[in-house]
Design a protein around this motif. Sequence first.
Motif: not given
Length: 64
Positions: A6-12, A36-38, A62-64
């Motif tokens: 998500t955009d929020t995840a990218k910003e985080d 990223l490896d995870e 969607i899993r996260g």
Amino acid sequence: MKIVWTDTAKEDMELIYQFHSAFNAAYAVRLYNRILDETVILKSFPLIAPVEFKLLPENETIRG
């Protein structure tokens, strides 16, 4: 399984990197890459993460 950030995840991720790079650039890179490896593990084993119901469009899981 497809990994979508998500955009929020990218910003985080950027904020995490910037914060840690102010103190230790090498650590910031290692941490960023470890996160990223995870996601690679999640891609291979999608059932290890809970379903993210707030992000759930119709007919998708969607899993996260």
